[in-house]
Design a protein around this motif. Structure first.
Motif, PDB file in Angstrom:
ATOM      1  N   ASP A  24       0.828  -1.208   0.000  1.00 51.37           N
ATOM      2  CA  ASP A  24       0.000   0.000   0.000  1.00 51.37           C
ATOM      3  C   ASP A  24       0.863   1.260   0.000  1.00 51.37           C
ATOM      4  OD1 ASP A  24      -2.286  -1.613   0.112  1.00 51.37           O
ATOM      5  OD2 ASP A  24      -2.168  -1.732   2.299  1.00 51.37           O
ATOM      6  N   TYR A  25       1.998   1.213   0.693  1.00 51.06           N
ATOM      7  CA  TYR A  25       2.868   2.387   0.766  1.00 51.06           C
ATOM      8  C   TYR A  25       3.422   2.738  -0.612  1.00 51.06           C
ATOM      9  CZ  TYR A  25       6.696   5.418   2.268  1.00 51.06           C
ATOM     10  OH  TYR A  25       7.552   6.472   2.429  1.00 51.06           O
ATOM     11  N   LEU A  26       3.854   1.730  -1.368  1.00 51.47           N
ATOM     12  CA  LEU A  26       4.370   1.986  -2.709  1.00 51.47           C
ATOM     13  C   LEU A  26       3.271   2.488  -3.640  1.00 51.47           C
ATOM     14  CD1 LEU A  26       6.801  -1.018  -3.299  1.00 51.47           C
ATOM     15  CD2 LEU A  26       7.408   1.398  -3.211  1.00 51.47           C
ATOM     16  N   ALA A  27       2.072   1.935  -3.501  1.00 48.08           N
ATOM     17  CA  ALA A  27       0.963   2.376  -4.351  1.00 48.08           C
ATOM     18  C   ALA A  27       0.608   3.834  -4.081  1.00 48.08           C
ATOM     19  CB  ALA A  27      -0.254   1.486  -4.121  1.00 48.08           C
ATOM     20  N   ALA A  28       0.841   4.293  -2.835  1.00 47.52           N
ATOM     21  CA  ALA A  28       0.583   5.690  -2.496  1.00 47.52           C
ATOM     22  C   ALA A  28       1.749   6.602  -2.858  1.00 47.52           C
ATOM     23  CB  ALA A  28       0.276   5.810  -1.004  1.00 47.52           C
ATOM     24  N   SER A  29       2.944   6.018  -3.074  1.00 45.78           N
ATOM     25  CA  SER A  29       4.145   6.824  -3.311  1.00 45.78           C
ATOM     26  C   SER A  29       4.400   7.106  -4.781  1.00 45.78           C
ATOM     27  CB  SER A  29       5.378   6.125  -2.716  1.00 45.78           C
ATOM     28  OG  SER A  29       5.234   5.942  -1.324  1.00 45.78           O
ATOM     29  N   LEU A  30       3.929   6.243  -5.674  1.00 48.16           N
ATOM     30  CA  LEU A  30       4.149   6.457  -7.102  1.00 48.16           C
ATOM     31  C   LEU A  30       3.029   5.792  -7.896  1.00 48.16           C
ATOM     32  CD1 LEU A  30       7.083   4.192  -8.369  1.00 48.16           C
ATOM     33  CD2 LEU A  30       5.837   3.754  -6.297  1.00 48.16           C
ATOM     34  N   VAL A  59       0.903   3.386 -10.167  1.00 43.00           N
ATOM     35  CA  VAL A  59       0.957   1.973 -10.535  1.00 43.00           C
ATOM     36  C   VAL A  59      -0.176   1.717 -11.528  1.00 43.00           C
ATOM     37  CG1 VAL A  59       0.799  -0.406  -9.730  1.00 43.00           C
ATOM     38  CG2 VAL A  59       1.900   1.324  -8.283  1.00 43.00           C
ATOM     39  N   LYS A  60       0.177   1.321 -12.748  1.00 42.88           N
ATOM     40  CA  LYS A  60      -0.840   1.129 -13.780  1.00 42.88           C
ATOM     41  C   LYS A  60      -1.671  -0.132 -13.549  1.00 42.88           C
ATOM     42  CE  LYS A  60       1.653   3.557 -17.481  1.00 42.88           C
ATOM     43  NZ  LYS A  60       2.269   3.430 -18.833  1.00 42.88           N
ATOM     44  N   HIS A  61      -0.993  -1.244 -13.212  1.00 38.90           N
ATOM     45  CA  HIS A  61      -1.700  -2.516 -13.076  1.00 38.90           C
ATOM     46  C   HIS A  61      -1.301  -3.185 -11.762  1.00 38.90           C
ATOM     47  CE1 HIS A  61      -2.828  -2.125 -17.288  1.00 38.90           C
ATOM     48  NE2 HIS A  61      -1.545  -1.969 -17.597  1.00 38.90           N
ATOM     49  N   ARG A  62      -2.286  -3.583 -10.985  1.00 41.37           N
ATOM     50  CA  ARG A  62      -2.052  -4.286  -9.729  1.00 41.37           C
ATOM     51  C   ARG A  62      -2.482  -5.741  -9.898  1.00 41.37           C
ATOM     52  NH1 ARG A  62      -4.317   0.100  -5.225  1.00 41.37           N
ATOM     53  NH2 ARG A  62      -3.431   1.945  -6.223  1.00 41.37           N
ATOM     54  N   ARG A  63      -1.562  -6.631  -9.585  1.00 44.37           N
ATOM     55  CA  ARG A  63      -1.841  -8.051  -9.751  1.00 44.37           C
ATOM     56  C   ARG A  63      -1.516  -8.788  -8.456  1.00 44.37           C
ATOM     57  NH1 ARG A  63      -3.864  -6.049 -13.488  1.00 44.37           N
ATOM     58  NH2 ARG A  63      -3.579  -6.476 -15.723  1.00 44.37           N
ATOM     59  N   GLY A  64      -2.275  -9.857  -8.214  1.00 44.02           N
ATOM     60  CA  GLY A  64      -1.975 -10.713  -7.069  1.00 44.02           C
ATOM     61  C   GLY A  64      -2.764 -10.356  -5.829  1.00 44.02           C
ATOM     62  N   ALA A  65      -2.108 -10.415  -4.673  1.00 41.05           N
ATOM     63  CA  ALA A  65      -2.768 -10.273  -3.368  1.00 41.05           C
ATOM     64  C   ALA A  65      -3.044  -8.803  -3.069  1.00 41.05           C
ATOM     65  CB  ALA A  65      -1.901 -10.899  -2.278  1.00 41.05           C
ATOM     66  N   TRP A  66      -4.014  -8.240  -3.795  1.00 37.94           N
ATOM     67  CA  TRP A  66      -4.468  -6.868  -3.579  1.00 37.94           C
ATOM     68  C   TRP A  66      -5.952  -6.892  -3.202  1.00 37.94           C
ATOM     69  CZ3 TRP A  66      -1.740  -2.282  -3.970  1.00 37.94           C
ATOM     70  CH2 TRP A  66      -0.471  -2.350  -4.545  1.00 37.94           C
ATOM     71  N   PRO A  67      -6.373  -6.014  -2.305  1.00 42.23           N
ATOM     72  CA  PRO A  67      -7.815  -5.950  -2.032  1.00 42.23           C
ATOM     73  C   PRO A  67      -8.603  -5.498  -3.258  1.00 42.23           C
ATOM     74  CG  PRO A  67      -6.547  -4.863  -0.285  1.00 42.23           C
ATOM     75  CD  PRO A  67      -5.593  -5.147  -1.395  1.00 42.23           C
ATOM     76  N   ASP A  68      -7.985  -4.622  -4.106  1.00 42.50           N
ATOM     77  CA  ASP A  68      -8.704  -4.073  -5.251  1.00 42.50           C
ATOM     78  C   ASP A  68      -7.995  -4.345  -6.574  1.00 42.50           C
ATOM     79  OD1 ASP A  68      -6.539  -2.551  -4.643  1.00 42.50           O
ATOM     80  OD2 ASP A  68      -7.516  -0.608  -4.903  1.00 42.50           O
ATOM     81  N   GLY A  69      -7.127  -5.355  -6.612  1.00 40.96           N
ATOM     82  CA  GLY A  69      -6.397  -5.671  -7.832  1.00 40.96           C
ATOM     83  C   GLY A  69      -6.933  -6.925  -8.499  1.00 40.96           C
TER      84      GLY A  69
END
Length: 696
Positions: free
Chosen positions: A508-514, A516-526
């Protein structure tokens, strides 16, 4: 030349003398009974405190010289105090740090502080509290009087050198505005106190009383600050100058600086590894140069020259610049020098004889510090003055600065033409340079996993390493500095193999820092991983091969990602174990890849013989932390790959593993742990790891 050679020989002898104790039998293989004296306590905002301990004995054997070790305290009660004698059981490790481009070099920092081992303890077998010294009693009085003051942490940092109360947000602000030096008691503060002493002492009309008062005040302030290393450096140079002042001799600043460096390095040659030592030395040198070139009569000229001369060092050491540093320092240095520090010293002097008056001064200081520091926080949060720079941007700035300095030289009119030519030539050089189709960097994140796959400035990150309760995390410590260095400001893919914290801790910290076009795997919203997913990505193809049913919560649910360009390929396996390996092979998918990250960091529960044969890699990388408690990679796993004749690397021993697509093969950029001797200290203290053997 003779003095230089003598210095090198002395440094080698000193290192051998200080490190001999590390050859004690089984020093790093089992717990040790240690006894020593606590020299310093570093309290943390959260998590374990850290103790710097001077060891008196090891397993009952007296040590000479006494080594210094850094120990993490995990006890339920508070840690021992400075001066306390302790006896405890501890697990030790040699100085070792994560090795990635742009990361903080903790191995160098440890030896620069004279620390030759680190470890942890959970309690003490014996604890003898030290008698409270005069300084300790004074510090307790100051701490007690400032308990209810909101600016307490700033007052303690400036008066007694206790910066443990500063939060992460405070440190970000100090770095962002370039004013950290104001709260590290060193040359500025010692020089100010000595200057006040000279003004008072000169009322007598004689040199000796003036020098005596100045030296006494400087010694008193250094004593109050606990004689920290920066304080010792500044105090030594000041006392040398005062001695010459009384003697009626004049030495140039250059001669004084060189003598100070000589004395300090003779006492402790490892100071050469301390970045703070060189920053303070070069700051004094820059001050002398700016005073000579710019007249040295006005504060703003000195500050301007100092800022410009130190700019290349700040960029190289910290990877960025603060565009607000110069104007903020122009305002704060006079304020601190002429008002805040004198008032604070007055309060410290009055604490014991006239506590009521001291409290009045402290309350006045609190009233000044509160709006000042709130305003500085607002500036940093609103304007974000700290700018991190990529390696290419740093090179451009350095070229510009060198050109500016070069123009000051006589007959330097040809330099602008040369600079313009180099700038015009640069795109052609970059274009002509053969760029690899793609690269893989397996990051050294301790016991965890993070892999960066790049095509030029396009990037895919697989897992994010750990995030610890102490506040340290692999995003700020490793991943973001590397991305900045490479000039990457967004991620095409961020793939999280599963929910274990050593893989997803900074998701989550990296997603808030820069971006991210595509989220894959163990994401609540990916998008969850599922076998059969195929996506093109530039010249590469991303094939998800496991799991059959998305979950992301267990090791065997890890996303297994195959990345290839039709010639070379990479298999990322997360933490799958033998059961998932059998299931993956049963699907009939081809898992063949020239580069394999061993499943579950090389655990014996994974990397079954059938799976290894099916992958048939040319390289295997074990993402295992140095001296990890699980013993990864397992000897059984290492032996299986050795039977296949596959070269193996361990991130904890090698550092970041960087492989480049080179035609039909992967090319390893560095075949051994890079850097100077202290980066490979464990290599000659131990018998050598399996990775070294496999490379040989």
């Amino acid at each position: 030349m003779a003095c230089l050679l003598f210095g090198l020989v002395w440094a080698l002898c000193y290192s051998h003398w200080q490190l001999t104790w590390l050859h004690s039998p089984d020093l790093f293989q089992r717990s040790q009974l240690i006894a020593g004296t606590v020299e310093r306590v570093q309290h943390r905002e959260s998590g374990a405190s850290r103790l710097i301990v001077s060891l008196k004995s090891l397993n009952g054997q007296v040590l000479s010289p006494r080594p210094r070790v850094l120990l993490s305290w995990y006890g339920q009660s508070g840690p021992p105090a400075v001066g306390d004698k302790i006896q405890s059981v501890s697990r030790l490790q040699p100085p070792h740090g994560l090795l990635n481009p742009g990361s903080f070099n903790s191995a160098r920092w440890l030896l620069g502080q004279g620390i030759t081992a680190r470890g942890y303890l959970t309690g003490t077998l014996a604890h003898q509290a030290a008698d409270a010294s005069s300084r300790a009693r004074l510090v307790q009085h100051i701490a007690a009087m400032t308990t209810d003051l909101p600016a307490r942490r700033w007052l303690l940092a400036l008066s007694v050198g206790d910066r443990s109360g500063l939060t992460d947000a405070d440190w970000d602000m100090l770095r962002g505005l370039g004013v950290s030096h104001l709260f590290a008691i060193s040359g500025l503060h010692i020089g100010l106190v000595a200057g006040l002493g000279l003004l008072v002492g000169r009322l007598s009309g004689h040199r000796l009383p003036a020098a005596t008062v100045a030296g006494a005040l400087a010694l008193g302030y250094a004593w109050l600050a606990g004689f920290s290393v920066p304080t010792q450096r500044a105090l030594l140079m000041l006392l040398l100058w005062l001695g010459l002042f009384c003697w009626g001799r004049f030495w140039s600043g250059r001669r004084l600086l060189l003598l100070t460096m000589t004395l300090l390095l003779a006492v402790m040659p490892w100071l050469a590894l301390d970045m703070g030592f060189w920053l303070s030395v070069l700051a004094v040198a820059a001050l002398m140069v700016s005073a000579g070139w710019l007249g040295g009569q006005s504060l703003w000229r000195l500050q301007l020259g100092l800022s410009l001369l130190l700019l290349p060092l700040i960029m190289l050491f910290f990877g960025g610049i603060s565009w607000l540093s110069l104007p903020i320092n122009m305002l704060l240095i006079p304020l601190f020098s002429l008002l805040l520090i004198p008032l604070l010293l007055l309060a410290c002097v009055l604490v014991l004889p006239v506590p009521t008056l001291a409290m009045v001064v402290l309350m006045l200081l609190n009233g000044l510090f509160e709006p000042l520091m709130s305003g500085l926080h607002w500036l940093n949060d609103s304007l974000s003055p700290w700018q991190t720079l990529s390696a290419r941007a740093q090179g451009g700035w350095l070229l510009l600065l060198l050109l500016s300095f070069g123009l000051l030289l006589p007959r330097a009119r040809w330099l602008p033409a040369l600079a313009i030519y180099l700038i015009l030539l640069q795109p052609d050089v970059i274009e002509q340079k053969k760029q690899p189709r793609w690269e893989v960097r397996i990051l050294d994140v301790g016991q965890g996993l993070s892999v960066l796959v790049t095509q030029g400035e396009r990037a895919l990150l697989y897992d994010t390493g750990n995030r610890f309760d102490s506040g340290f995390n692999m995003a700020d410590g490793v991943i973001l500095p590397l991305l900045t260095r490479l000039g990457i400001d967004e991620l095409d893919y961020l793939v999280i193999s599963h929910d274990d914290r050593d893989h997803s801790g900074n998701r989550d910290y990296l997603a808030a820092s820069l971006p991210v076009k595509h989220r894959r795997g163990a994401w609540p919203d990916g998008q969850h991983c599922r076998a059969g997913q195929v996506e093109p990505w530039g010249v590469l193809t991303l094939r998800m091969q496991w799991p059959l049913t998305p979950s992301g919560h267990l090791n065997n649910d890890s996303c297994v990602l195959h990345i290839g360009d039709g010639t070379l390929s990479l298999l990322l396996t997360g933490d799958i174990e033998a059961q998932a390996e059998r299931g993956l092979l049963a699907t009939g998918q081809s898992v063949a890849a020239q580069l394999l990250l061993s499943p579950h960091h090389g655990s014996r529960s994974s990397s079954s013989a059938a799976f290894n044969r099916a992958v048939a890699p040319d390289w295997v990388v074990h993402t295992a932390g140095f001296a990890n408690r699980w013993g990864f990679p397992s000897a059984e796993v290492v032996a299986r790959f050795e039977q296949q004749g596959v070269p193996q690397l361990i991130t904890g021993e090698h550092g970041m593993v960087h492989l480049v697509a080179d035609g039909q093969h992967w090319r390893l950029t560095l075949s051994r742990r890079p850097g100077p001797w202290y980066q490979r200290l464990n290599g000659w203290l131990t018998t050598g790891g399996s990775s070294a053997k496999s490379l040989e």
